[in-house]
Design a protein around this motif. Sequence first.
Motif, PDB file in Angstrom:
ATOM      1  N   VAL A 159       0.858  -1.186   0.000  1.00 28.21           N
ATOM      2  CA  VAL A 159       0.000   0.000   0.000  1.00 28.21           C
ATOM      3  C   VAL A 159       0.892   1.233   0.000  1.00 28.21           C
ATOM      4  CG1 VAL A 159      -1.830   1.238   1.201  1.00 28.21           C
ATOM      5  CG2 VAL A 159      -1.759  -1.253   1.290  1.00 28.21           C
ATOM      6  N   LEU A 160       0.632   2.161  -0.897  1.00 23.55           N
ATOM      7  CA  LEU A 160       1.366   3.424  -0.941  1.00 23.55           C
ATOM      8  C   LEU A 160       0.714   4.388   0.039  1.00 23.55           C
ATOM      9  CD1 LEU A 160       1.872   3.802  -4.816  1.00 23.55           C
ATOM     10  CD2 LEU A 160       3.091   2.352  -3.166  1.00 23.55           C
ATOM     11  N   LEU A 175      -2.605  -4.019  12.122  1.00 23.26           N
ATOM     12  CA  LEU A 175      -3.769  -4.879  12.287  1.00 23.26           C
ATOM     13  C   LEU A 175      -4.009  -5.734  11.044  1.00 23.26           C
ATOM     14  CD1 LEU A 175      -6.266  -5.701  13.957  1.00 23.26           C
ATOM     15  CD2 LEU A 175      -7.487  -3.793  12.889  1.00 23.26           C
ATOM     16  N   PHE A 176      -3.876  -5.137   9.854  1.00 25.38           N
ATOM     17  CA  PHE A 176      -4.205  -5.845   8.618  1.00 25.38           C
ATOM     18  C   PHE A 176      -2.968  -6.400   7.906  1.00 25.38           C
ATOM     19  CE2 PHE A 176      -7.745  -2.668   9.022  1.00 25.38           C
ATOM     20  CZ  PHE A 176      -8.693  -3.592   9.426  1.00 25.38           C
ATOM     21  N   ASP A 177      -1.804  -6.290   8.530  1.00 26.91           N
ATOM     22  CA  ASP A 177      -0.562  -6.859   8.008  1.00 26.91           C
ATOM     23  C   ASP A 177      -0.282  -6.385   6.589  1.00 26.91           C
ATOM     24  OD1 ASP A 177       1.777  -8.286   8.055  1.00 26.91           O
ATOM     25  OD2 ASP A 177       0.853 -10.213   7.554  1.00 26.91           O
ATOM     26  N   LEU A 178      -0.235  -5.047   6.433  1.00 29.84           N
ATOM     27  CA  LEU A 178       0.030  -4.445   5.130  1.00 29.84           C
ATOM     28  C   LEU A 178       1.488  -4.001   5.034  1.00 29.84           C
ATOM     29  CD1 LEU A 178      -3.238  -2.338   4.880  1.00 29.84           C
ATOM     30  CD2 LEU A 178      -2.763  -4.565   3.823  1.00 29.84           C
ATOM     31  N   ARG A 179       1.987  -3.891   3.809  1.00 35.65           N
ATOM     32  CA  ARG A 179       3.379  -3.499   3.560  1.00 35.65           C
ATOM     33  C   ARG A 179       3.391  -2.056   3.061  1.00 35.65           C
ATOM     34  NH1 ARG A 179       2.970  -7.815   5.678  1.00 35.65           N
ATOM     35  NH2 ARG A 179       4.192  -9.699   5.219  1.00 35.65           N
ATOM     36  N   PRO A 180       3.788  -1.107   3.906  1.00 39.02           N
ATOM     37  CA  PRO A 180       3.733   0.298   3.481  1.00 39.02           C
ATOM     38  C   PRO A 180       4.922   0.709   2.616  1.00 39.02           C
ATOM     39  CG  PRO A 180       4.564   0.145   5.721  1.00 39.02           C
ATOM     40  CD  PRO A 180       4.220  -1.260   5.303  1.00 39.02           C
ATOM     41  N   VAL A 181       4.628   1.519   1.617  1.00 38.73           N
ATOM     42  CA  VAL A 181       5.644   2.248   0.869  1.00 38.73           C
ATOM     43  C   VAL A 181       5.281   3.720   1.028  1.00 38.73           C
ATOM     44  CG1 VAL A 181       6.608   2.756  -1.394  1.00 38.73           C
ATOM     45  CG2 VAL A 181       6.051   0.394  -0.777  1.00 38.73           C
ATOM     46  N   TRP A 182       6.213   4.513   1.531  1.00 37.16           N
ATOM     47  CA  TRP A 182       5.873   5.885   1.913  1.00 37.16           C
ATOM     48  C   TRP A 182       5.924   6.833   0.727  1.00 37.16           C
ATOM     49  CZ3 TRP A 182       3.502   5.232   6.081  1.00 37.16           C
ATOM     50  CH2 TRP A 182       3.949   4.339   7.052  1.00 37.16           C
ATOM     51  N   LYS A 213      -1.672  -2.219  -4.290  1.00 38.40           N
ATOM     52  CA  LYS A 213      -3.118  -2.447  -4.414  1.00 38.40           C
ATOM     53  C   LYS A 213      -3.947  -1.216  -4.034  1.00 38.40           C
ATOM     54  CE  LYS A 213      -2.914  -6.791  -5.666  1.00 38.40           C
ATOM     55  NZ  LYS A 213      -1.446  -6.933  -5.750  1.00 38.40           N
ATOM     56  N   ALA A 214      -3.371  -0.332  -3.234  1.00 37.68           N
ATOM     57  CA  ALA A 214      -4.137   0.832  -2.780  1.00 37.68           C
ATOM     58  C   ALA A 214      -3.188   1.975  -2.458  1.00 37.68           C
ATOM     59  CB  ALA A 214      -4.976   0.483  -1.552  1.00 37.68           C
ATOM     60  N   HIS A 237      -6.313   4.554 -10.694  1.00 41.07           N
ATOM     61  CA  HIS A 237      -7.173   3.672 -11.477  1.00 41.07           C
ATOM     62  C   HIS A 237      -6.462   3.173 -12.735  1.00 41.07           C
ATOM     63  CE1 HIS A 237     -10.756   5.877  -9.419  1.00 41.07           C
ATOM     64  NE2 HIS A 237     -10.168   4.992  -8.618  1.00 41.07           N
ATOM     65  N   ALA A 238      -5.583   3.982 -13.288  1.00 41.93           N
ATOM     66  CA  ALA A 238      -4.808   3.536 -14.444  1.00 41.93           C
ATOM     67  C   ALA A 238      -3.876   2.387 -14.074  1.00 41.93           C
ATOM     68  CB  ALA A 238      -3.997   4.703 -15.015  1.00 41.93           C
ATOM     69  N   HIS A 239      -3.487   2.317 -12.803  1.00 41.55           N
ATOM     70  CA  HIS A 239      -2.595   1.244 -12.333  1.00 41.55           C
ATOM     71  C   HIS A 239      -3.368   0.145 -11.610  1.00 41.55           C
ATOM     72  CE1 HIS A 239       1.348   3.067 -13.261  1.00 41.55           C
ATOM     73  NE2 HIS A 239       0.727   4.220 -13.094  1.00 41.55           N
ATOM     74  N   GLY A 240      -4.696   0.173 -11.685  1.00 41.18           N
ATOM     75  CA  GLY A 240      -5.495  -0.870 -11.073  1.00 41.18           C
ATOM     76  C   GLY A 240      -5.524  -0.825  -9.562  1.00 41.18           C
ATOM     77  N   ALA A 241      -5.264   0.338  -8.978  1.00 43.95           N
ATOM     78  CA  ALA A 241      -5.229   0.483  -7.518  1.00 43.95           C
ATOM     79  C   ALA A 241      -6.391   1.356  -7.044  1.00 43.95           C
ATOM     80  CB  ALA A 241      -3.901   1.095  -7.066  1.00 43.95           C
ATOM     81  N   LYS A 242      -6.741   1.213  -5.780  1.00 40.08           N
ATOM     82  CA  LYS A 242      -7.801   2.014  -5.164  1.00 40.08           C
ATOM     83  C   LYS A 242      -7.206   3.252  -4.490  1.00 40.08           C
ATOM     84  CE  LYS A 242     -10.930  -1.170  -6.055  1.00 40.08           C
ATOM     85  NZ  LYS A 242     -11.982  -0.947  -7.070  1.00 40.08           N
ATOM     86  N   LEU A 243      -7.907   4.376  -4.614  1.00 38.16           N
ATOM     87  CA  LEU A 243      -7.495   5.589  -3.890  1.00 38.16           C
ATOM     88  C   LEU A 243      -8.386   5.754  -2.669  1.00 38.16           C
ATOM     89  CD1 LEU A 243      -5.832   8.136  -3.517  1.00 38.16           C
ATOM     90  CD2 LEU A 243      -7.442   9.346  -5.003  1.00 38.16           C
ATOM     91  N   LEU A 244      -7.781   5.687  -1.499  1.00 37.38           N
ATOM     92  CA  LEU A 244      -8.479   5.850  -0.229  1.00 37.38           C
ATOM     93  C   LEU A 244      -7.990   7.138   0.421  1.00 37.38           C
ATOM     94  CD1 LEU A 244      -8.061   2.172   1.037  1.00 37.38           C
ATOM     95  CD2 LEU A 244      -9.811   3.122  -0.492  1.00 37.38           C
TER      96      LEU A 244
END
Length: 505
Positions: A159-160, A175-182, A213-214, A237-244
């Motif tokens: 997740v970015l 909590l959700f065991d995500l891999r952050p990229v800052w 992914k997001a 969306h061009a990269h198939g990722a969600k913007l939150l």
Amino acid sequence: MLRRNFGCGAGFGAPRTACRSAVGRGQAPALQLTSKNFCCNNILTFQKALQTKTEVTTMSDTNFYDSLTAFAASGPLRMCMPGHKGRRMPMEEWDALAPLDFTELPPTGNLYGGDDWLEDSQRLWAWDWGMNAAFYATGGSTQGMFTLLNLFTRPGDTVLIDRVSHKSIHHALSLFDLRPVWLERPWDAENAVTGPLTGEILEGTFERYPDAKAVMVTSPTYYGVLSNLDELARICHAHGAKLLVDGAHGAHLPLVLEQEPNCLLGYNPYKIVDGVTVSAHKTLPAPGQTAVVFANGVRLEALKTASALTSTTSPSYAMLAALDKLRPWMHEGKGSYRRVAAWCADLRRAYPCLRRENLDPCRLVFQVEDGYQLEADLQKFGIYPEMADNCHVVCILTAADTERDFLRLKRALNYLGLKNKVPYISELPAPPIPEQAMTPRQAQFAPKEKIRLRDAVGRVAGNVIAPYPPGVPVAAPGEVITEKIRAYLYDLCYDENSVILIVKD
């Protein structure tokens, strides 16, 4: 009277009757009252109280709030929670709200159920904001961000993450065991704040991490800086990722932004993002902890399921009712926020304030040599800002502020000799981004110990190290505390004896 077709397509944002009849024909769904085994003492009185309700949904409808008040007035014998039974409480200021403070009963609806006026109330929020789904969060935007990350990501996903994200985002990573990229924002050195997250930065990060992914972005920031979310959404969306988006401080924006309207309220800067949470209690006339989570491309049921993991099973019905009443008020509140924005602009011109493009029109940020001292001086006048740092003092302005309030603030500022002063140019550098030694989840659940900050160089942070407010981490769980990190903490509000939690060697 406004007739509505709820949502952006069949099944999205439509209340219970819409899916059967109205969606796709441009007609408004009728809101039908059914008894559904109402367990009240005087069901005839209760039903009679609701007979005057319109069958067509309008902008001013508060059917959920009205049903609660009617049920309370019917005199039900409450052999259930909450313990005050709708009567007096030791804190007498709450007595007026007690009658509406119910638990889940057939007449009151269920936040995690459906086919009731509580669900319709949330669908009206989605309609007003021009989005597919909306869900009430009584745990603030922290609950909202947990909901969105649970909904749109899976354990192990990359997740970015906007580096200025609130510490609750870092808790969610664990909590959700995500891999952050800052995502490192450009530093506005003149104003000592981070600027908007740019499309160029986001595009470049996707090139290095195409499997992300997001993307999680904060807009506005605590200092009121707004990012161009339309541009960021198109890239995601061009990269198939969600913007939150963490829009905790942006619930009022549709009422005050000057762009061309794109929803019933005005201009919604979040309209094309995949998910956003806004804290009603931060910038609107709503009680503490009230927030709304919006999403596109999913139904309300998906938000309910995602929220259930991290939220209370006993949401406050007084809070839910307040959100129901708040929605129609927003249609009337535009003028109030426009006036506040004009007053804010006047103060920015006359006093040393943050002045740059892409700012929330209602966020007043003083830019001075010693922000902590100005905060203390204002408190001597009985004026309490939201927060301070080395060279800023942040004030949150809302429709509740009056002209008299602004005059009182001006008098204090004039007494302190700030009129016509130029904004202070700080030498505070951009916060460094530490090295990640382990995943947030590994660090969160590892054995820990407390040490003094002076002894922390080379150690791994065991929890979020962040001045609060704004709650933006300088070091997050799993990150190595370097000399630069320690020096930056010293530049803020920490000293060498500050106690921090680190991972045991």
